[in-house]
Enzyme design. Structure first.
Site, PDB file in Angstrom:
ATOM      1  N   ASP A   1      27.420  -2.853   1.352  1.00  0.00           N
ATOM      2  CA  ASP A   1      28.017  -3.341   0.103  1.00  0.00           C
ATOM      3  C   ASP A   1      29.085  -4.413   0.318  1.00  0.00           C
ATOM      4  O   ASP A   1      29.681  -4.530   1.382  1.00  0.00           O
ATOM      5  CB  ASP A   1      28.608  -2.181  -0.704  1.00  0.00           C
ATOM      6  CG  ASP A   1      29.687  -1.411   0.063  1.00  0.00           C
ATOM      7  OD1 ASP A   1      29.548  -1.234   1.288  1.00  0.00           O
ATOM      8  OD2 ASP A   1      30.682  -1.001  -0.564  1.00  0.00           O
TER       9      ASP A   1
ATOM     10  N   GLU B   1      30.307   1.656   0.669  1.00  0.00           N
ATOM     11  CA  GLU B   1      31.435   2.095   1.517  1.00  0.00           C
ATOM     12  C   GLU B   1      32.765   1.815   0.844  1.00  0.00           C
ATOM     13  O   GLU B   1      33.732   2.542   1.009  1.00  0.00           O
ATOM     14  CB  GLU B   1      31.373   1.392   2.884  1.00  0.00           C
ATOM     15  CG  GLU B   1      32.323   1.974   3.922  1.00  0.00           C
ATOM     16  CD  GLU B   1      33.786   1.621   3.699  1.00  0.00           C
ATOM     17  OE1 GLU B   1      34.651   2.485   3.906  1.00  0.00           O
ATOM     18  OE2 GLU B   1      34.063   0.474   3.280  1.00  0.00           O
ATOM     19  N   GLU B   2      32.819   0.697   0.073  1.00  0.00           N
ATOM     20  CA  GLU B   2      34.093   0.238  -0.492  1.00  0.00           C
ATOM     21  C   GLU B   2      34.498   1.084  -1.695  1.00  0.00           C
ATOM     22  O   GLU B   2      34.227   0.743  -2.844  1.00  0.00           O
ATOM     23  CB  GLU B   2      33.999  -1.240  -0.889  1.00  0.00           C
ATOM     24  CG  GLU B   2      33.724  -2.188   0.277  1.00  0.00           C
ATOM     25  CD  GLU B   2      34.938  -2.388   1.195  1.00  0.00           C
ATOM     26  OE1 GLU B   2      36.004  -1.808   0.917  1.00  0.00           O
ATOM     27  OE2 GLU B   2      34.785  -3.117   2.188  1.00  0.00           O
TER      28      GLU B   2
ATOM     29  N   ARG C   1      38.769   5.514  19.974  1.00  0.00           N
ATOM     30  CA  ARG C   1      39.628   6.540  20.551  1.00  0.00           C
ATOM     31  C   ARG C   1      39.107   7.912  20.155  1.00  0.00           C
ATOM     32  O   ARG C   1      38.475   8.047  19.104  1.00  0.00           O
ATOM     33  CB  ARG C   1      41.076   6.357  20.069  1.00  0.00           C
ATOM     34  CG  ARG C   1      41.250   6.606  18.588  1.00  0.00           C
ATOM     35  CD  ARG C   1      42.544   6.010  18.055  1.00  0.00           C
ATOM     36  NE  ARG C   1      43.727   6.474  18.727  1.00  0.00           N
ATOM     37  CZ  ARG C   1      44.335   7.635  18.485  1.00  0.00           C
ATOM     38  NH1 ARG C   1      43.852   8.453  17.583  1.00  0.00           N
ATOM     39  NH2 ARG C   1      45.417   7.963  19.139  1.00  0.00           N
TER      40      ARG C   1
ATOM     41  N   HIS D   1      38.915  -8.344   3.860  1.00  0.00           N
ATOM     42  CA  HIS D   1      39.178  -8.406   2.411  1.00  0.00           C
ATOM     43  C   HIS D   1      39.903  -9.696   2.010  1.00  0.00           C
ATOM     44  O   HIS D   1      40.405  -9.786   0.883  1.00  0.00           O
ATOM     45  CB  HIS D   1      39.953  -7.180   1.903  1.00  0.00           C
ATOM     46  CG  HIS D   1      39.180  -5.898   2.025  1.00  0.00           C
ATOM     47  ND1 HIS D   1      39.425  -4.783   1.255  1.00  0.00           N
ATOM     48  CD2 HIS D   1      38.142  -5.551   2.817  1.00  0.00           C
ATOM     49  CE1 HIS D   1      38.602  -3.806   1.595  1.00  0.00           C
ATOM     50  NE2 HIS D   1      37.809  -4.256   2.549  1.00  0.00           N
TER      51      HIS D   1
HETATM   52 ZN    ZN Z   1      36.441  -3.084   3.406  1.00  0.00          ZN
HETATM   53 ZN    ZN Z   2      34.401  -2.511   5.737  1.00  0.00          ZN
END
Ligand code: ZN
Ligand code: ZN
Length: 392
Positions: A75, A132-133, A172, A359
């Site tokens: 997305d 995801e956003e 990590r 972003h």
């Molecule tokens: Zn993002």
């Molecule tokens: Zn991202």
């Protein structure tokens, strides 16, 4: 064997730039998902569409063995692109400002390479997730039976990382990205004349005390060995110099890396608001929303992710600390062992004139690292599937 990945790159770059020009928002990735599904079918993979909304899973089986999940997000963001690039977004207000176009292209590249070489025994599940956003597409896929329908011994993902030079990779064991929570507080007084404060609960004063008190929670209520952030980001109420408003609203965010701190902040926040409002004669309404949990790598898989990165020539080191941003791959890592890798995007570094954070309105995935991500996914599959199958 990895050299043959170079042949794939021109087509992957073209594909990535086409996605960049045609970005789609969370759960609206119909064109992107369609292109991915077609490409996977062409490779002879078993393709499942509509998993958790617009998610796509391609299954590549070759002999008996373990199963690994490799995930990319598809997305874009609801923001205007201002890059002026030839492949800039064709749509106003939608921009691939987080480089998920690059993730999708790299995972497809790995599918192409593994489908034609098949130098492994086992199953690779290529997971292309929506949303995801902020909309939790990973959770939607998990709820749609992702890991029951496509069993995975472990699951891996990467994010392009502009704060790291190209050719480098970090991850990590333990937390790598934060849990993201939101709070919305409404402080209710009654409203009245500002010249007669003794007759009206003062919601503005209560809100002010709450802002100060909330800023003590991390330092006073969290184990000093842990870290967390609480920021009050909105305070709104009143419209006149001589009227005490009936309501004042506060909003903010909380970031944390472990469930104990997250629970402690939520409960201390509610107690503080209730106590201070009670003392001020106001009522309080608190809505505390947990968006994404912390993204927590398992140690064995984090180590494998770094070994895979090193094996394809990347400078792979343990990340010193997690990031305070969040990531919904966290939902997949709650279900299965796995790891999330930061893939260097440089040479742009913080402070340089052309540095662009994720972003940013001019953000564009760096095609020069396309091969790094493809090779990493391929190497992860190789290392995972070379292990002894787990006993059921
Ligand atoms: Zn993002
Ligand atoms: Zn991202």
């Amino acid at each position: 064997m990895t050299d043959t990945i170079d042949d794939l790159l021109p087509e992957l770059v073209r594909f990535r730039r086409d996605l960049h020009a045609h970005p789609e928002l969370a759960f609206g990735e119909h064109r992107t998902a369609g292109l991915v599904a077609d490409a996977l079918r062409e490779l002879g993979l078993e393709v499942h569409e509509g998993v958790g909304g617009t998610g796509v899973v391609g299954v590549l089986r070759h002999g008996e063995g373990r199963a690994v999940g490799l995930r990319a997000d598809m997305d874009a963001l609801p923001m205007e692109e201002r890059s002026g690039l030839p492949h800039a977004s064709l749509f106003s207000g939608i921009h691939h400002g987080c480089g998920h176009d690059g993730h999708t292209a790299m995972l497809l590249g790995a599918a192409r390479h593994l489908a034609r070489t098949r130098g492994f025994a086992g199953t690779v599940n290529f997971i292309f997730q929506p949303a995801e956003e902020g909309k939790g597409g990973a959770l939607a896929m998990v709820k749609d039976g992702l890991f029951e329908r496509f069993p995975c011994d472990a699951v891996y993902a990467l994010h392009n990382w502009p704060d790291l030079p190209a050719g480098q990779a970090r991850t990590r064991p333990g937390p790598i990205m934060a849990a993201a929570d939101r709070f919305d507080i409404t402080i209710k007084g009654r409203g009245g004349h500002a010249a007669m404060p003794h007759r009206t609960p003062d919601a503005v004063l209560a809100a002010s005390q709450i802002v100060v008190q909330l800023n003590t929670l991390v330092s006073r209520r969290i184990d000093p060995g842990e870290s967390a952030v609480l920021s009050v980001t909105r305070i709104e109420g009143g419209h006149s110099h001589n009227v005490m408003p009936a309501e004042v609203a506060l909003t903010g965010t909380v970031r944390s890396f472990d469930a104990v701190s997250q629970d402690a902040i939520e409960s201390a926040l509610k107690d503080s608001v209730e106590g201070l409002c009670h003392a001020a004669g106001c009522e309080a309404d608190v809505v505390y929303t947990r968006y994404y949990p912390a993204t927590v790598n398992t140690a064995v898989e984090a180590s494998l992710a770094l070994r895979a990165a090193a094996s394809v020539g990347l400078v792979a080191e343990v990340a010193e600390r997690p990031a305070f941003t969040s990531e919904d791959f966290a939902f997949m890592l709650r279900e299965r062992p796995g790891a999330y890798l930061w893939l260097g995007q440089g040479p742009r570094r913080t402070g340089e004139a052309d540095y662009r954070p994720l972003h940013h309105p001019c953000y564009d995935f760096n095609d020069a690292v396309m091969a790094h991500g493809v090779r990493w996914f391929v190497a992860v599959a190789g290392l995972e599937l070379a292990q002894v199958p787990r006993l059921a």
